[in-house]
Structure formats: structure tokens, C-alpha cells
Design a protein around this motif. Structure first.
Motif, PDB file in Angstrom:
ATOM      1  N   GLY A   1       0.804  -1.212   0.000  1.00 23.92           N
ATOM      2  CA  GLY A   1       0.000   0.000   0.000  1.00 23.92           C
ATOM      3  C   GLY A   1       0.840   1.266   0.000  1.00 23.92           C
ATOM      4  O   GLY A   1       2.008   1.275   0.383  1.00 23.92           O
ATOM      5  N   LEU A   2       0.225   2.357  -0.413  1.00 17.18           N
ATOM      6  CA  LEU A   2       0.894   3.651  -0.480  1.00 17.18           C
ATOM      7  C   LEU A   2       0.896   4.314   0.894  1.00 17.18           C
ATOM      8  O   LEU A   2      -0.116   4.306   1.602  1.00 17.18           O
ATOM      9  N   ALA A   3       2.017   4.898   1.251  1.00 20.37           N
ATOM     10  CA  ALA A   3       2.121   5.642   2.505  1.00 20.37           C
ATOM     11  C   ALA A   3       2.161   7.133   2.270  1.00 20.37           C
ATOM     12  O   ALA A   3       1.618   7.922   3.056  1.00 20.37           O
ATOM     13  N   CYS A   4       2.802   7.544   1.188  1.00 16.80           N
ATOM     14  CA  CYS A   4       3.018   8.965   0.945  1.00 16.80           C
ATOM     15  C   CYS A   4       3.505   9.144  -0.488  1.00 16.80           C
ATOM     16  O   CYS A   4       4.157   8.260  -1.053  1.00 16.80           O
ATOM     17  N   PHE A   5       3.195  10.277  -1.091  1.00 17.74           N
ATOM     18  CA  PHE A   5       3.804  10.631  -2.374  1.00 17.74           C
ATOM     19  C   PHE A   5       3.814  12.140  -2.541  1.00 17.74           C
ATOM     20  O   PHE A   5       3.120  12.869  -1.824  1.00 17.74           O
ATOM     21  N   ALA A   6       4.624  12.617  -3.466  1.00 17.80           N
ATOM     22  CA  ALA A   6       4.791  14.060  -3.675  1.00 17.80           C
ATOM     23  C   ALA A   6       5.044  14.329  -5.138  1.00 17.80           C
ATOM     24  O   ALA A   6       5.659  13.518  -5.846  1.00 17.80           O
ATOM     25  N   LEU A   7       4.603  15.498  -5.606  1.00 21.89           N
ATOM     26  CA  LEU A   7       4.845  15.966  -6.968  1.00 21.89           C
ATOM     27  C   LEU A   7       5.825  17.128  -6.943  1.00 21.89           C
ATOM     28  O   LEU A   7       5.894  17.880  -5.967  1.00 21.89           O
ATOM     29  N   THR A   8       6.567  17.291  -8.039  1.00 22.68           N
ATOM     30  CA  THR A   8       7.305  18.528  -8.230  1.00 22.68           C
ATOM     31  C   THR A   8       6.304  19.643  -8.518  1.00 22.68           C
ATOM     32  O   THR A   8       5.140  19.393  -8.819  1.00 22.68           O
ATOM     33  N   HIS A   9       6.753  20.883  -8.432  1.00 24.13           N
ATOM     34  CA  HIS A   9       5.830  22.009  -8.588  1.00 24.13           C
ATOM     35  C   HIS A   9       5.105  21.992  -9.934  1.00 24.13           C
ATOM     36  O   HIS A   9       3.943  22.395 -10.020  1.00 24.13           O
ATOM     37  N   ASP A  10       5.800  21.519 -10.976  1.00 25.41           N
ATOM     38  CA  ASP A  10       5.183  21.484 -12.297  1.00 25.41           C
ATOM     39  C   ASP A  10       4.481  20.165 -12.587  1.00 25.41           C
ATOM     40  O   ASP A  10       3.881  19.995 -13.646  1.00 25.41           O
ATOM     41  N   GLY A  11       4.565  19.215 -11.658  1.00 26.65           N
ATOM     42  CA  GLY A  11       3.903  17.940 -11.834  1.00 26.65           C
ATOM     43  C   GLY A  11       4.606  16.978 -12.758  1.00 26.65           C
ATOM     44  O   GLY A  11       4.051  15.927 -13.097  1.00 26.65           O
ATOM     45  N   GLN A  12       5.842  17.268 -13.128  1.00 26.09           N
ATOM     46  CA  GLN A  12       6.558  16.408 -14.075  1.00 26.09           C
ATOM     47  C   GLN A  12       7.062  15.131 -13.421  1.00 26.09           C
ATOM     48  O   GLN A  12       7.097  14.071 -14.052  1.00 26.09           O
ATOM     49  N   PHE A  13       7.451  15.209 -12.133  1.00 27.72           N
ATOM     50  CA  PHE A  13       8.013  14.051 -11.456  1.00 27.72           C
ATOM     51  C   PHE A  13       7.222  13.743 -10.185  1.00 27.72           C
ATOM     52  O   PHE A  13       6.660  14.635  -9.534  1.00 27.72           O
ATOM     53  N   LEU A  14       7.205  12.458  -9.840  1.00 30.26           N
ATOM     54  CA  LEU A  14       6.436  11.951  -8.713  1.00 30.26           C
ATOM     55  C   LEU A  14       7.332  11.091  -7.843  1.00 30.26           C
ATOM     56  O   LEU A  14       8.006  10.180  -8.341  1.00 30.26           O
ATOM     57  N   ALA A  15       7.373  11.365  -6.547  1.00 36.46           N
ATOM     58  CA  ALA A  15       8.102  10.531  -5.588  1.00 36.46           C
ATOM     59  C   ALA A  15       7.094   9.752  -4.758  1.00 36.46           C
ATOM     60  O   ALA A  15       6.084  10.310  -4.315  1.00 36.46           O
ATOM     61  N   THR A  16       7.353   8.462  -4.544  1.00 43.27           N
ATOM     62  CA  THR A  16       6.398   7.607  -3.843  1.00 43.27           C
ATOM     63  C   THR A  16       7.096   6.781  -2.773  1.00 43.27           C
ATOM     64  O   THR A  16       8.278   6.429  -2.897  1.00 43.27           O
ATOM     65  N   ALA A  17       6.336   6.451  -1.722  1.00 41.76           N
ATOM     66  CA  ALA A  17       6.812   5.552  -0.676  1.00 41.76           C
ATOM     67  C   ALA A  17       5.675   4.622  -0.300  1.00 41.76           C
ATOM     68  O   ALA A  17       4.509   5.031  -0.277  1.00 41.76           O
ATOM     69  N   SER A  18       6.003   3.384   0.000  1.00 40.56           N
ATOM     70  CA  SER A  18       4.983   2.390   0.353  1.00 40.56           C
ATOM     71  C   SER A  18       4.864   2.254   1.860  1.00 40.56           C
ATOM     72  O   SER A  18       5.604   2.888   2.627  1.00 40.56           O
ATOM     73  N   SER A  19       3.957   1.397   2.285  1.00 41.27           N
ATOM     74  CA  SER A  19       3.760   1.156   3.711  1.00 41.27           C
ATOM     75  C   SER A  19       4.963   0.464   4.342  1.00 41.27           C
ATOM     76  O   SER A  19       5.122   0.481   5.564  1.00 41.27           O
ATOM     77  N   LYS A  20       5.833  -0.149   3.545  1.00 41.15           N
ATOM     78  CA  LYS A  20       7.058  -0.743   4.091  1.00 41.15           C
ATOM     79  C   LYS A  20       8.057   0.326   4.494  1.00 41.15           C
ATOM     80  O   LYS A  20       8.811   0.163   5.458  1.00 41.15           O
ATOM     81  N   GLY A  21       8.124   1.408   3.731  1.00 42.18           N
ATOM     82  CA  GLY A  21       8.953   2.542   4.092  1.00 42.18           C
ATOM     83  C   GLY A  21      10.434   2.378   3.911  1.00 42.18           C
ATOM     84  O   GLY A  21      11.213   3.173   4.442  1.00 42.18           O
ATOM     85  N   THR A  22      10.864   1.379   3.177  1.00 39.64           N
ATOM     86  CA  THR A  22      12.308   1.183   2.981  1.00 39.64           C
ATOM     87  C   THR A  22      12.823   1.862   1.722  1.00 39.64           C
ATOM     88  O   THR A  22      13.953   2.332   1.688  1.00 39.64           O
ATOM     89  N   LEU A  23      11.994   1.918   0.677  1.00 42.72           N
ATOM     90  CA  LEU A  23      12.411   2.469  -0.605  1.00 42.72           C
ATOM     91  C   LEU A  23      11.534   3.645  -0.999  1.00 42.72           C
ATOM     92  O   LEU A  23      10.345   3.691  -0.696  1.00 42.72           O
ATOM     93  N   VAL A  24      12.139   4.604  -1.687  1.00 42.74           N
ATOM     94  CA  VAL A  24      11.415   5.731  -2.283  1.00 42.74           C
ATOM     95  C   VAL A  24      11.720   5.729  -3.771  1.00 42.74           C
ATOM     96  O   VAL A  24      12.886   5.585  -4.172  1.00 42.74           O
ATOM     97  N   ARG A  25      10.682   5.851  -4.592  1.00 43.77           N
ATOM     98  CA  ARG A  25      10.855   5.791  -6.040  1.00 43.77           C
ATOM     99  C   ARG A  25      10.424   7.092  -6.696  1.00 43.77           C
ATOM    100  O   ARG A  25       9.485   7.746  -6.229  1.00 43.77           O
TER     101      ARG A  25
END
Length: 401
Positions: free
Chosen positions: A227-251
Motif C-alpha cells: 500500500g501507499l504511505a506517501c507521495f509528492a509531486l514537483t511544482h510542475d507535476g513532471q516528477f512523482l516521488a512515492t513511498a509504500s507502507s514498508k517505508g524502505t524504498l522511495v521511487r
């Protein structure tokens, strides 16, 4: 329904905002006295009121120059540079607000009731105008509202299984999106003027749906297997950072085609990710978790696609040791991926278990950290040598008041 005029880009200093009460008035149907009526306060403390303030929610504004604190007795707004409260709340406890979203530096706020004594019903979004010191409009829903996102031309409302997109000017419903169960109210929207990019949970666990309203394109990204824990966009929406409920990796993904650009490792053990934030140039990514450590990663979005579209797994990421990649990467073909993971450039240690949100400051190579314990930190990291961040400033905005 009241029509709102979309605010222009801010051209004034947020420190000059009037120190008015930030507790919006109760709805007309409430039997309590009208709080807009000025009364002479009774001298001395009220023994029935608790001297402590409980924080219920913290959020930065869109350009990270301010943050708002929703409490069991209204809300306050603070500037980050310099750190200072730019609104005061002299009227005392009168009800809880569980969420506040400030629109840049301007006078519009989206507020939700919350806490043991909520100021508003949980199914209503109130639009508060600080210039008029009142709520100028409201949006009602059939279920509890989880969160709200604002930009100058949109209001985005999140409920458990759906997201509603409204025009800010006329409060007209423009779109509704069905999502997987979303108790955290996860949703992000681009803040830069131009076409709207919206990211929200998809229809399956670990999936993110990206709406490009300018090109009328929808992209589904299977970011994680859990499951998803958190994610964020750059100001222009071009890139997306994501983290899962495990919390070990960010993509990090390209939102247009869904390709995986980078994978970084927070740690080896499970953690709850509280906050993700890109720098304004998308060169850096900050991450906070319940482990009490804020990490800063170098983002290499120009390195090209490094994974297949929608894949749960990633390709190995190439680079030099100076970027934080383990020196054991040369034997990554025979050792677990842990040893060839890309680690943070810098980190800052905090109290474990406290929920912190992070953002990048406007001073070069600085990170702003705000905690649910009332703590405010400004730290600086070395982009070349990395290591432990240097604390430049600390304050407890609850005790200071």
C-alpha cells in the motif's frame, strides 16, 4: 452559493498579514453566540479551559514559505524565513480544526473540523477568507472529508473512495475520480501556473493515477506492491516521488509516461514515511519517517528511464559513489539489492516516533522540519560531502506562545 474570485500571485509580505483571530465563525444554525460580535474579555484565566494546545495537523503552503497549524482551538500560521507567527489567535479554545490548507500567501484557507470537539461537521469543507474574517463558502459531502488540496484555480477534495475537483472561481464540479480506499486522504496537485497535474491513489493497492488535465491524458503507475504511505509531486507535476507502507524504498517516476527514473533507500527496516518533498529545482528530495531521521537524497532525473512502465521492481541504478551509491555496487549481480542501493546524501536526527513534515527552505541547501510536538528546525546540508546536517535554528512554537 458564493462565487470566489481566484487570487492573483502573491505580491505582499506574509508578515504584514493582520493578526486577526483565525477561528472561523460557527454556522448560522449553531445555537452558540456569534463569535463575530466583539465582547469585553473577562480578566484572568478561565479555570475550565486547558492551558495546553493540542496540534491536530500541520501543513506547508505551496511554495513552502509558510506553514499552518490546526489545533483543538483554531489555527495559526507561521512564516519559515524568518520563523515567526504571522497570525495570532487571542480568543481562546472554541473548537477543533483537524486540517488547514493555506493558499500560497493569500487570504484563502480550506479548513476541516477535527479533534474531540470539532468546529465543523466532518463532511464539510469551509473556505475561510482572512480579509473578511469569516467563511465565505462551504462544500458538503455525503461522507467524511479526509483532506483538501488548493491551487489558484482548483479546489481538490478527498473522501474515502473518491476525489472531487472544483473550479476555484465558481466552485463548479469539474471532475470526480474513484479511488481505492484512501483513509490518509492522499492526493497531490501541481502548483505551478499552467495545466493541472493531479496524482491520487488508483484502483489497486500500490497504484497511482496521474491526471494530466492539459493534455487530457490519464496514466496509471504501479509504484509499489504494498500500500501507499506517501507521495509528492514537483511544482510542475513532471516528477512523482512515492513511498509504500514498508517505508524502505522511495521511487521517482516520470508522470507523463510512468517510467521509473530512480530508486533510493531510506533504510533496511520497516518505517512509516510521514512526508516527502522535492526542492524547487527538483534536484533534491527530503524524506521524514517515524524513525526520527530526515534524509536528503540527490535526484538524478536526467539519467533517463531506469525501469519498465508500471513495474513493481526496478533496474539497477548506475552512478558514482559520490551520489550515495554503496561501494559494493560492483558485486551487485551476486549480492542482494540492499548492498547496491542508493543512500541519502545527508540526514538529520530527531526524536523517534514524532510526526514531522519537511520542506526545502529558500536559503541555499536548507531544510525546514516542523513536528507535531511543536518543534521547528532549520538545517543545512553539504551537497558535496554530505553527512549529518547542521542545525541552524530551533524553536518550539507551542511553548513560545
Amino acid at each position: 452559493m458564493t462565487t470566489l474570485s481566484p487570487p492573483p500571485p502573491p505580491t505582499f509580505n506574509p508578515l504584514k498579514l493582520a493578526p486577526k483571530s483565525l477561528i472561523p465563525p460557527k454556522p448560522a444554525s449553531d445555537s452558540k453566540p456569534d463569535p463575530s460580535v466583539t465582547e469585553t474579555p473577562t480578566p484572568g484565566p478561565n479555570p475550565t479551559q486547558s492551558p495546553t494546545t493540542t496540534l491536530l495537523h500541520l501543513a506547508f503552503n505551496q511554495d513552502h514559505t509558510c506553514f499552518s497549524a490546526a489545533t483543538d482551538s483554531g489555527f495559526r500560521v507561521y512564516t519559515c524565513d524568518p520563523f515567526r507567527r504571522c497570525h495570532s489567535d487571542p480568543s481562546g479554545p472554541r473548537g477543533g480544526l483537524g486540517f488547514v490548507q493555506m493558499l500560497f500567501h493569500c487570504h484563502y484557507f480550506a479548513v476541516l473540523g477535527g479533534g474531540p470537539d470539532p468546529f465543523y461537521p466532518p463532511n464539510k469543507v469551509m473556505i475561510y477568507d482572512d480579509r473578511q474574517s469569516r467563511c465565505v463558502s462551504e462544500l458538503s459531502f455525503r461522507s467524511e472529508v479526509k483532506s483538501v488540496r488548493l491551487r489558484r484555480d482548483r479546489i481538490v477534495v478527498v473522501v474515502l473512495h473518491k476525489i472531487f475537483v472544483y473550479d476555484f472561481n465558481a466552485l463548479k464540479l469539474l471532475d470526480s475520480i474513484v479511488t481505492v480506499e484512501n483513509p490518509k486522504g492522499l492526493c497531490e496537485v501541481s502548483h505551478k501556473s499552467g495545466p493541472v497535474v493531479l496524482a491520487c491513489p488508483g484502483l489497486h493497492q500500490g497504484q497511482i493515477r496521474v491526471e494530466h488535465y492539459g493534455s487530457k491524458r490519464t496514466k496509471f503507475i504501479t509504484a509499489h506492491c504494498s500500500g501507499l504511505a506517501c507521495f509528492a509531486l514537483t511544482h510542475d507535476g513532471q516528477f512523482l516521488a512515492t513511498a509504500s507502507s514498508k517505508g524502505t524504498l522511495v521511487r521517482v517516476f516520470n508522470t507523463l509516461d510512468g517510467t521509473l527514473l530512480q530508486e533510493v533507500r531510506r533504510g533496511a527496516d520497516k518505517a512509516e514515511i510521514y512526508s516527502l518533498a522535492f526542492s524547487s529545482t527538483a534536484q533534491w528530495l527530503a524524506v521524514s519517517s517515524d524513525k526520527g531521521t530526515v534524509h536528503v537524497f540527490s535526484v538524478k532525473v536526467d539519467s533517463g528511464p531506469l525501469g519498465n512502465d508500471g513495474s513493481c521492481s526496478t533496474s539497477e541504478i548506475s552512478g558514482s559513489n559520490s551520489s550515495g551509491i554503496s561501494s559494493l555496487s560492483y558485486i551487485k549481480a551476486v549480492l542482494p539489492r540492499y548492498f547496491s542501493s542508493e543512500w541519502s546524501v545527508a540526514k538529520f536526527r530527531l526524536q523517534e516516533g514524532v510526526r514531522y513534515i519537511v520542506a526545502f527552505g529558500h536559503q541555499k541547501n536548507t531544510v525546514i522540519i516542523v513536528g507535531m510536538d511543536g518543534s521547528f528546525y532549520r538545517c543545512q546540508f553539504d551537497p558535496v560531502n554530505g553527512g549529518e546536517m547542521i542545525q541552524l535554528e530551533y524553536s518550539n512554537f507551542l511553548k513560545a506562545e
